[in-house]
Design a protein around this motif. Structure first.
Motif, PDB file in Angstrom:
ATOM      1  N   VAL A 136      35.935  53.038  22.671  1.00 12.65           N
ATOM      2  CA  VAL A 136      35.679  52.465  23.990  1.00 12.65           C
ATOM      3  C   VAL A 136      34.513  51.498  23.873  1.00 12.65           C
ATOM      4  N   MET A 137      34.481  50.546  24.800  1.00  9.23           N
ATOM      5  CA  MET A 137      33.348  49.646  24.946  1.00  9.23           C
ATOM      6  C   MET A 137      32.642  50.020  26.241  1.00  9.23           C
ATOM      7  N   TYR A 138      31.315  50.099  26.181  1.00  8.97           N
ATOM      8  CA  TYR A 138      30.606  50.764  27.279  1.00  8.97           C
ATOM      9  C   TYR A 138      29.186  50.223  27.374  1.00  8.97           C
ATOM     10  N   MET A 139      28.854  49.678  28.549  1.00 11.65           N
ATOM     11  CA  MET A 139      27.471  49.297  28.814  1.00 11.65           C
ATOM     12  C   MET A 139      26.819  50.467  29.547  1.00 11.65           C
ATOM     13  N   SER A 140      26.024  51.252  28.836  1.00 11.57           N
ATOM     14  CA  SER A 140      25.506  52.518  29.342  1.00 11.57           C
ATOM     15  C   SER A 140      24.225  52.389  30.159  1.00 11.57           C
ATOM     16  N   GLU A 141      23.678  51.185  30.272  1.00 12.29           N
ATOM     17  CA  GLU A 141      22.358  51.020  30.874  1.00 12.29           C
ATOM     18  C   GLU A 141      22.273  51.577  32.294  1.00 12.29           C
ATOM     19  N   LEU A 142      23.297  51.379  33.103  1.00 13.72           N
ATOM     20  CA  LEU A 142      23.268  51.893  34.470  1.00 13.72           C
ATOM     21  C   LEU A 142      23.195  53.419  34.478  1.00 13.72           C
ATOM     22  N   ASP A 143      23.910  54.042  33.562  1.00 15.82           N
ATOM     23  CA  ASP A 143      23.935  55.498  33.494  1.00 15.82           C
ATOM     24  C   ASP A 143      22.618  56.089  32.986  1.00 15.82           C
ATOM     25  N   ILE A 144      21.901  55.355  32.140  1.00 13.39           N
ATOM     26  CA  ILE A 144      20.649  55.896  31.600  1.00 13.39           C
ATOM     27  C   ILE A 144      19.426  55.353  32.327  1.00 13.39           C
ATOM     28  N   GLY A 145      19.645  54.454  33.302  1.00 11.35           N
ATOM     29  CA  GLY A 145      18.541  53.941  34.100  1.00 11.35           C
ATOM     30  C   GLY A 145      17.709  52.891  33.399  1.00 11.35           C
ATOM     31  N   MET A 146      18.379  51.956  32.750  1.00  9.56           N
ATOM     32  CA  MET A 146      17.690  50.881  32.029  1.00  9.56           C
ATOM     33  C   MET A 146      18.289  49.542  32.445  1.00  9.56           C
ATOM     34  N   THR A 147      17.447  48.571  32.741  1.00  9.93           N
ATOM     35  CA  THR A 147      17.955  47.247  33.087  1.00  9.93           C
ATOM     36  C   THR A 147      18.407  46.509  31.831  1.00  9.93           C
ATOM     37  N   LEU A 148      19.190  45.463  32.050  1.00 10.93           N
ATOM     38  CA  LEU A 148      19.726  44.687  30.934  1.00 10.93           C
ATOM     39  C   LEU A 148      18.778  43.552  30.565  1.00 10.93           C
ATOM     40  N   ALA A 163      34.763  37.463  36.751  1.00  8.81           N
ATOM     41  CA  ALA A 163      33.658  38.113  37.469  1.00  8.81           C
ATOM     42  C   ALA A 163      33.946  39.593  37.703  1.00  8.81           C
ATOM     43  N   SER A 164      35.202  39.928  37.977  1.00  6.01           N
ATOM     44  CA  SER A 164      35.535  41.340  38.204  1.00  6.01           C
ATOM     45  C   SER A 164      35.420  42.143  36.915  1.00  6.01           C
ATOM     46  N   ALA A 165      35.759  41.531  35.798  1.00  8.74           N
ATOM     47  CA  ALA A 165      35.614  42.221  34.508  1.00  8.74           C
ATOM     48  C   ALA A 165      34.137  42.459  34.202  1.00  8.74           C
ATOM     49  N   ARG A 166      33.307  41.471  34.465  1.00 11.68           N
ATOM     50  CA  ARG A 166      31.863  41.639  34.255  1.00 11.68           C
ATOM     51  C   ARG A 166      31.313  42.729  35.180  1.00 11.68           C
ATOM     52  N   ARG A 167      31.791  42.752  36.415  1.00 12.65           N
ATOM     53  CA  ARG A 167      31.347  43.779  37.367  1.00 12.65           C
ATOM     54  C   ARG A 167      31.696  45.177  36.863  1.00 12.65           C
ATOM     55  N   ASN A 168      32.935  45.342  36.383  1.00 10.06           N
ATOM     56  CA  ASN A 168      33.349  46.660  35.890  1.00 10.06           C
ATOM     57  C   ASN A 168      32.517  47.093  34.697  1.00 10.06           C
ATOM     58  N   LEU A 169      32.202  46.150  33.843  1.00  9.23           N
ATOM     59  CA  LEU A 169      31.443  46.475  32.645  1.00  9.23           C
ATOM     60  C   LEU A 169      29.997  46.813  32.972  1.00  9.23           C
ATOM     61  N   MET A 170      29.365  45.994  33.826  1.00 12.15           N
ATOM     62  CA  MET A 170      27.925  46.142  34.056  1.00 12.15           C
ATOM     63  C   MET A 170      27.590  46.991  35.277  1.00 12.15           C
ATOM     64  N   LEU A 171      28.385  46.887  36.356  1.00  9.10           N
ATOM     65  CA  LEU A 171      28.042  47.541  37.617  1.00  9.10           C
ATOM     66  C   LEU A 171      28.888  48.773  37.929  1.00  9.10           C
ATOM     67  N   ARG A 172      29.793  49.105  37.031  1.00  7.72           N
ATOM     68  CA  ARG A 172      30.504  50.381  37.147  1.00  7.72           C
ATOM     69  C   ARG A 172      30.316  51.230  35.892  1.00  7.72           C
ATOM     70  N   ALA A 173      29.675  50.640  34.885  1.00  6.72           N
ATOM     71  CA  ALA A 173      29.486  51.327  33.601  1.00  6.72           C
ATOM     72  C   ALA A 173      30.813  51.883  33.092  1.00  6.72           C
ATOM     73  N   ALA A 174      31.866  51.072  33.230  1.00  7.60           N
ATOM     74  CA  ALA A 174      33.202  51.517  32.827  1.00  7.60           C
ATOM     75  C   ALA A 174      33.281  51.686  31.316  1.00  7.60           C
ATOM     76  N   LYS A 175      33.968  52.731  30.888  1.00  9.90           N
ATOM     77  CA  LYS A 175      34.250  52.924  29.466  1.00  9.90           C
ATOM     78  C   LYS A 175      35.613  52.290  29.194  1.00  9.90           C
ATOM     79  N   VAL A 176      35.553  51.118  28.605  1.00  7.72           N
ATOM     80  CA  VAL A 176      36.727  50.253  28.499  1.00  7.72           C
ATOM     81  C   VAL A 176      37.472  50.518  27.197  1.00  7.72           C
ATOM     82  N   LYS A 177      38.737  50.914  27.328  1.00  8.96           N
ATOM     83  CA  LYS A 177      39.571  51.130  26.144  1.00  8.96           C
ATOM     84  C   LYS A 177      40.138  49.793  25.650  1.00  8.96           C
ATOM     85  N   ALA A 178      40.733  49.834  24.469  1.00  7.19           N
ATOM     86  CA  ALA A 178      41.096  48.611  23.769  1.00  7.19           C
ATOM     87  C   ALA A 178      42.044  47.711  24.562  1.00  7.19           C
ATOM     88  N   ASP A 179      43.106  48.288  25.118  1.00  6.95           N
ATOM     89  CA  ASP A 179      44.089  47.460  25.831  1.00  6.95           C
ATOM     90  C   ASP A 179      43.456  46.781  27.043  1.00  6.95           C
TER      91      ASP A 179
END
Length: 245
Positions: A136-148, A163-179
């Motif tokens: 998975v690809m995952y921006m964990s900063e929101l979950d651990i309380g750290m700014t980017l 923009a929606s993909a960036r939102r999901n990655l950064m503002l939902r901390a989505a764990k993105v699978k390969a597909d």
């Protein structure tokens, strides 16, 4: 740590370790990666290309926060831990700069999880292949309380057009699978196994090597493609006149 192997015009950068190694980016690993990239740069010729792979279940699990905690524990200061995180953020900026200025195409074969700074490491490459079996690809900063860091967000804006993909990655901390990563434009192609992802990355490398492009020109065009990111990294464009008239 990491190793660099040269096979003809192909450079293979391998993040080394056992199956439990998360390839967390601490000062030692950052220095090792930068040394390997400097070596590849010094040996680059027309048609050179670099692939990055990682041993084990992780591509990279981001900054080594345990290392930062140990620095604080030794001094008895929480601030020392925070300062060490900032130091790693600043040191890693050099890795992103090195990839942007490397005079050859680069391909990352993501055969394991890529999180936070580890995802930024993958996205610093020109092309990415990924396995769908365990990554998975995952921006964990929101979950651990750290700014980017600013150059993280600039890299994400440069590489992900939606923009929606960036939102999901950064503002939902989505764990993105390969597909899904392919649909979001983060990854070029997804494969069933890590081995297939590496094989596909090697095919991309072979195709690019055949072009025999001037590496310095390639690097300048790459830099010009990401002006905001290069501005934050302090990278300036260099005019290169055509060699074929």
């Amino acid at each position: 740590m990491c190793t660099l192997e040269k096979r003809g015009n192909l450079f293979i950068l391998t993040l080394t370790g056992d199956n439990k190694d998360e390839h967390r980016l601490n000062p030692d690993l950052i220095s090792s990666i930068r040394s390997a990239l400097a070596e590849a740069k010094s040996q680059a010729v027309a048609g050179s290309v670099l692939i990055t792979v990682a041993q084990g279940r992780f591509f990279s699990n981001g900054f080594d926060l345990r290392h930062a905690q140990s620095v604080g524990a030794k001094s008895g200061s929480i601030q020392a831990s925070l300062d060490e995180v900032v130091r790693m953020v600043n040191l890693f900026k050099g890795v992103v700069s090195d990839f942007l200025t490397l005079p050859m195409p680069t391909v990352a074969a993501v055969g394991g999880h890529a999180a936070a700074a580890g995802l930024m490491l993958a996205m610093s490459h020109d092309y990415i292949t990924m396995t769908s079996s365990r990554s998975v690809m995952y921006m964990s900063e929101l979950d651990i309380g750290m700014t980017l860091p600013d150059y993280f967000t600039a890299l994400i804006r440069a590489k992900i057009g939606s923009a929606s993909a960036r939102r999901n990655l950064m503002l939902r901390a989505a764990k993105v699978k390969a597909d899904e990563a392919v649909k979001m434009g983060i990854v070029d192609s997804a494969y069933a196994s890590p081995e297939e992802a590496v094989e596909a990355a090697m095919r991309i490398c072979d195709d690019l090597a055949k072009k025999k492009w001037d590496g310095k020109v390639y690097a300048e065009i790459r830099k010009a493609s990401y002006p905001e990111l290069c501005g934050l990294l302090g990278l300036k464009d260099k005019a290169i006149l055509p060699s074929k008239l």
